[in-house]
Motif scaffolding. Structure first.
Motif, mmCIF file in Angstrom:
data_model
loop_
_atom_site.group_PDB
_atom_site.id
_atom_site.type_symbol
_atom_site.label_atom_id
_atom_site.label_comp_id
_atom_site.label_asym_id
_atom_site.label_seq_id
_atom_site.Cartn_x
_atom_site.Cartn_y
_atom_site.Cartn_z
ATOM 1 N N TYR A 91 -9.184 5.902 5.276
ATOM 2 C CA TYR A 91 -7.954 5.138 5.062
ATOM 3 C C TYR A 91 -6.858 5.960 4.408
ATOM 4 O O TYR A 91 -5.687 5.708 4.628
ATOM 5 C CB TYR A 91 -8.239 3.921 4.170
ATOM 6 N N VAL A 131 -9.309 0.215 -1.178
ATOM 7 C CA VAL A 131 -8.871 0.650 0.152
ATOM 8 C C VAL A 131 -7.400 0.330 0.362
ATOM 9 O O VAL A 131 -6.633 1.156 0.878
ATOM 10 C CB VAL A 131 -9.745 0.000 1.249
ATOM 11 N N ALA A 174 -4.669 3.335 1.008
ATOM 12 C CA ALA A 174 -4.389 3.470 2.439
ATOM 13 C C ALA A 174 -3.059 4.184 2.673
ATOM 14 O O ALA A 174 -2.075 3.936 1.983
ATOM 15 C CB ALA A 174 -4.366 2.102 3.103
#
Length: 190
Positions: free
Chosen positions: A125, A19, A23
């Motif tokens: 994300y 993540v 992101a």
């Protein structure tokens, strides 16, 4: 069992690393705004005697960060509830006056935190946002905030005119009117 726990935690760490690597700026900015508005709400809601010490600052920080990291959960509602609880503590226990400016500022920050958390909950994300998406979202939120502030000030002015048993009747009529409005909106959307 230890191996299963190790696998589970290793999977969570790998997911967090993935993540962070994927992101993009838009969703991160929105989540940062959720944290900022949650922190502002905590500062506005709780009296300075509570938020002025280190433990109060730590609790406000945790409450501000949790909805930003987990906007799909009930932690957003918990943050709103804690702010309402803080407002009650300030007005009942610490005898803080109920000022219109502070009340409108608190409701504004709570609404913006909740609205942006809803946006963050549906965005992955790695989503790429055009500036128009966020600007449009914030313009609609600003319209709701402005309209509710105007209605609130007008209602407070009307309350000053009505004192005594008529105030209770007016409050009950207002609650019934809001209930009917919610019922109509729910019925129309279904």
């Amino acid at each position: 069992m230890i191996e299963e726990l190790t696998e589970y935690f290793q999977g969570r760490v790998n997911r967090a690393r993935d993540v962070i690597e994927r992101a993009s700026a838009g969703p991160v900015l929105i989540r940062l705004a959720v944290a900022v508005f949650a922190a502002l709400s905590m500062v506005l809601a709780f009296p300075s005697q509570v938020t002025g010490n280190l433990a109060g600052i730590a609790v406000a920080g945790v409450v501000a960060v949790l909805p930003a990291f987990l906007p799909r959960t009930r932690l957003v509602g918990l943050a709103v509830f804690l702010c309402a609880f803080g407002w009650l503590i300030g007005t009942i226990v610490y005898d803080q006056p109920v000022g219109v400016t502070r009340l409108i500022a608190l409701s504004t920050t709570l609404y913006l935190m909740h609205s942006l958390a809803a946006l963050a909950a549906v965005l992955p994300y790695d989503a790429v946002l055009s500036p128009g998406v966020l600007a449009g979202w914030l313009l609609r939120a600003a319209g709701v905030v402005a309209a509710s502030a105007i209605v609130s000030v007008l209602m407070l002015a009307a309350v000053k005119l009505v004192v005594g048993p008529a105030f209770l009747v007016a409050s009950l009529v207002g609650v019934v009117a809001v209930g009917l409005l919610v019922w109509l909106i729910a019925r129309r959307s279904a």
